[in-house]
Design an enzyme around this catalytic site. Structure first.
Site, PDB file in Angstrom:
ATOM      1  N   HIS A 224       0.776  -1.274   0.141  1.00  0.00           N
ATOM      2  CA  HIS A 224       0.126   0.065  -0.085  1.00  0.00           C
ATOM      3  C   HIS A 224       0.768   1.244  -0.103  1.00  0.00           C
ATOM      4  O   HIS A 224       0.344   2.413  -0.187  1.00  0.00           O
ATOM      5  CB  HIS A 224      -1.000  -0.042   1.247  1.00  0.00           C
ATOM      6  CG  HIS A 224      -0.378   0.126   2.456  1.00  0.00           C
ATOM      7  ND1 HIS A 224      -0.158  -0.726   3.323  1.00  0.00           N
ATOM      8  CD2 HIS A 224      -0.181   1.163   3.153  1.00  0.00           C
ATOM      9  CE1 HIS A 224       0.293  -0.627   4.485  1.00  0.00           C
ATOM     10  NE2 HIS A 224       0.424   0.748   4.348  1.00  0.00           N
ATOM     11  N   ASP A 257       0.177  -7.842   1.065  1.00  0.00           N
ATOM     12  CA  ASP A 257       0.828  -6.283   1.514  1.00  0.00           C
ATOM     13  C   ASP A 257       2.234  -6.215   1.469  1.00  0.00           C
ATOM     14  O   ASP A 257       2.628  -5.597   2.622  1.00  0.00           O
ATOM     15  CB  ASP A 257       0.110  -5.877   2.692  1.00  0.00           C
ATOM     16  CG  ASP A 257       0.158  -4.152   2.932  1.00  0.00           C
ATOM     17  OD1 ASP A 257       0.258  -3.624   1.762  1.00  0.00           O
ATOM     18  OD2 ASP A 257      -0.052  -3.774   4.171  1.00  0.00           O
ATOM     19  N   SER A 339       4.839   2.602   7.505  1.00  0.00           N
ATOM     20  CA  SER A 339       4.404   1.623   6.979  1.00  0.00           C
ATOM     21  C   SER A 339       5.638   1.031   6.005  1.00  0.00           C
ATOM     22  O   SER A 339       6.334   1.862   5.424  1.00  0.00           O
ATOM     23  CB  SER A 339       3.191   1.645   5.924  1.00  0.00           C
ATOM     24  OG  SER A 339       2.072   1.422   6.565  1.00  0.00           O
TER      25      SER A 339
END
Length: 497
Positions: A224, A257, A339
Site C-alpha cells: 500500500h 501487503d 508502513s
C-alpha cells in the site's frame, strides 16, 4: 480485527477483541512555568460527549508529504455501520467486506502527590542542653583543626611559588554505545533504511518506509506504500545520508501487503539488514521500529512484542481485494509513514514489516485529519515477508497457498464456514482441490488449522498464507455437531487476479 487505509472501508475483524487489561491511573503533570516550549492545546470535550472515544483501525500507511496537512485520512463514510453478512469468494482471495463497528476505550484521571513531610517536634529530656553543648564544642574543635590545616597547606603552597588547579571532568563518562543498546542497534540499522516517496500519475502520493534487502538495490516495503506508483507513477527512496535515488516497482502482492522496489543506479556499498526468525519471537521481547511517521524520516521508537498471531485484515482503499496477515503486535509507536519500515529485535535483526495500526478516530496529530498511535501496531512476520519478497524478485508475481474452498467472512459462527456457493456462482469447494480431496463440503465449519484456533474466515486465510504451497496441514472441522480431523496438502495460486 480489521484495518483501513486512512479512512476507507474495512473488512470485518476476524477475531474477538482482546481481553481488556486494567491500567494504572495516570498522574496529572503540571507544566513547568516559563519553559517556553510551544505546545498545541487539547480540544475541549463538548458537553454531552460520550466518555469513550471511537477507535478505528488504519494502515500505518503512507504519510502525507512533509509539512502538508489535511489531504488524506478522511473519516470513512461507513464507519460505525454493522457489516452485512454474505458469502465470500474463494479462500485464496476474498474481497473486503463492508465496514465494521468502531472499537472504543475509556480513560481515567489519577490523583496528585501526597502532603509534605513534617519534622516531628523534639521531645524534652533531662541533660539535653549539656549534650548539645558537648556536640557544639566538638564541632568547633574539628572546624578549627580543619581551618588550621587548610591555612597551613595554603601558606606552604604560596611560599613554594607553585600552585595546583583541579578541574571537573569534561564528560560524564564514555559516550561509546554498546551494540546491544537501542542507540547501537539504531546506528547500525538506520543507514540501511529509506524513506519512500510514491506519486501516482494524477499527482497524489505520500511517504512510507523501506529497508535494504540485498546488495543489488532491492528494497522491501508494503504494497500500500507503492501501489499508487505502480502504473506509470514516480517513486524515489532517500537514505538518512540525504542521498536520493529513483526507483521502480519490481513486484507487489496485495494479499500479503508486501512489495519490492529496486533503486536505479544503486550504490555499491549497500548493507542489507539481517533477517531474524519471527517464529522464535516471544511475547515480551524488545522491539525497535524505524520509519517516517507523518513524514519525519529516520524516526526510531521502541516497545515490546505485545502478542503473536494476531489476525489482521486490511484494505488498500481500492475496494477490490483485501490483505490478510497473522501479525506480530507491538506497542512501539507506529504512525502513518511507518508502513514498510523494519521492526527489529534487540540485536537489530528484522522480525517484521510495520504495516497497520489501531488508532482513535478523532485523529488530529499536528493538525491533520490522520489518526496516530495508541500503542497498537501490527507487523507482517519476516518469515512470511522474506518468502514473498523472494518470489517477487524472481517472477514479479506473488504465489499464494490455498485449500481450494470458499469461506464466509461472516463472524456469526465460531470458525470459518465453507459457503454453499463460491464467487461468481462457482463451486464453493474446488473440484479436485485439496479441500475436495480431503472430503470437506459446503456447510463444514473449520475450527483449527494445525494448533491455531480459527474463529472466522479471515483468520483462516491469514493462517493459510503463513504457509507455502506444498505444505501439509491438519484441519479440524465440525459437521452435524461432530468434530473431524483431516490432513491436506496446500495448493498454489499465482498473482493477485
Amino acid at each position: 480485527m480489521s484495518t483501513e487505509n486512512e479512512g476507507t472501508a474495512v473488512p470485518p475483524a476476524p477475531s474477538a477483541p482482546p481481553v481488556p487489561v486494567e491500567s494504572p491511573a495516570a498522574s496529572p503533570q503540571a507544566a513547568a512555568p516559563g519553559s517556553g516550549a510551544p505546545t498545541t492545546p487539547l480540544p475541549a470535550v463538548p458537553p454531552g460527549a460520550p466518555a469513550t472515544p471511537e477507535q478505528e483501525l488504519v494502515h500505518a500507511g503512507q504519510a502525507p508529504a512533509y509539512a502538508s496537512t489535511g489531504s488524506q485520512g478522511q473519516t470513512p463514510a461507513g464507519a460505525g455501520h454493522t457489516p452485512a453478512a454474505g458469502p465470500a469468494p474463494e479462500s485464496g482471495w476474498p474481497p473486503p467486506p463492508p465496514p465494521t463497528p468502531s472499537y472504543a476505550d475509556g480513560g481515567g484521571a489519577g490523583s496528585g502527590w501526597g502532603s509534605t513531610y513534617q519534622q516531628p517536634a523534639p521531645k524534652p529530656g533531662k541533660g539535653r542542653g549539656g549534650m548539645l553543648a558537648a556536640i557544639l564544642v566538638a564541632a568547633l574543635v574539628a572546624g578549627g583543626l580543619g581551618g588550621g590545616l587548610g591555612y597551613t597547606l595554603a601558606k606552604n603552597n604560596d611560599e613554594s611559588g607553585s600552585s595546583t588547579t583541579v578541574s571537573a571532568s569534561d564528560s560524564g563518562g564514555s559516550l561509546k554505545r554498546d551494540p546491544g543498546t537501542v542507540a547501537g542497534v539504531a546506528a547500525k540499522a538506520l543507514p540501511s533504511t529509506v524513506t519512500i516517496q510514491a506519486e501516482s500519475t494524477s499527482g497524489e502520493g505520500g511517504t512510507g518506509t523501506g529497508f535494504v534487502f540485498d546488495t543489488e538495490g532491492h528494497i522491501v516495503t508494503n504494497n500500500h506504500v507503492v501501489a499508487g506508483a505502480v502504473d506509470g507513477g514516480k517513486l524515489s527512496a532517500t537514505f538518512p545520508s540525504g542521498k536520493k535515488y529513483d526507483a521502480e516497482v519490481v513486484g507487489h502482492a496485495q494479499g500479503y501487503d508486501v512489495a519490492v522496489i529496486k533503486l536505479k543506479n544503486a550504490p555499491s556499498d549497500l548493507k542489507p539488514l539481517t533477517l531474524g526468525d519471527s517464529d522464535k519471537v516471544a511475547v515480551g521481547d524488545s522491539t525497535i521500529a524505524i520509519g517516517a511517521p507523518f513524514g519525519l524520516s529516520n524516526t526510531v521508537t521502541t516497545g515490546i512484542i505485545s502478542a503473536k498471531n494476531r489476525p489482521v485484515a486490511s484494505s488498500d482503499g481500492s475496494g477490490s481485494n483485501a490483505s490478510y496477515m497473522s501479525a506480530l503486535q507491538t506497542d512501539a509507536s507506529i504512525n502513518p509513514g511507518n508502513s514498510g519500515g523494519p521492526l527489529l529485535d534487540a540485536k537489530g535483526n528484522v522480525i517484521g514489516i510495520n504495516s497497520a495500526i489501531q488508532s482513535t478516530s478523532n485523529g488530529g496529530l499536528g493538525g491533520t485529519s490522520q489518526s496516530g498511535s495508541i500503542g497498537l501496531g501490527f507487523a507482517i512476520p519476516i518469515n512470511q515477508a522474506e518468502y514473498v519478497a523472494q518470489q517477487l524478485i524472481e517472477t514479479g508475481k506473488p504465489v499464494y497457498a490455498k485449500i481450494g474452498a470458499s469461506v464466509s467472512l461472516d463472524e456469526s459462527v465460531s470458525g470459518a464456514k465453507i459457503t454453499e456457493q463460491g464467487a461468481s456462482g462457482s463451486d464453493a469447494v474446488e473440484p479436485g482441490g485439496p479441500a475436495d480431496k480431503a472430503g470437506l463440503k459446503p456447510g463444514d465449519v473449520i475450527t483449527k488449522l494445525d494448533d491455531r484456533v480459527i474463529d472466522s474466515g479471515p483468520t483462516l486465510i491469514g493462517e493459510i498464507w503463513t504457509h507455502k504451497p506444498g505444505d501439509k496441514v491438519t484441519i479440524t472441522y465440525e459437521r452435524g455437531g461432530k468434530e473431524h480431523t483431516i490432513e491436506l496438502t496446500l495448493a498454489s495460486r499465482e498473482g493477485d487476479g
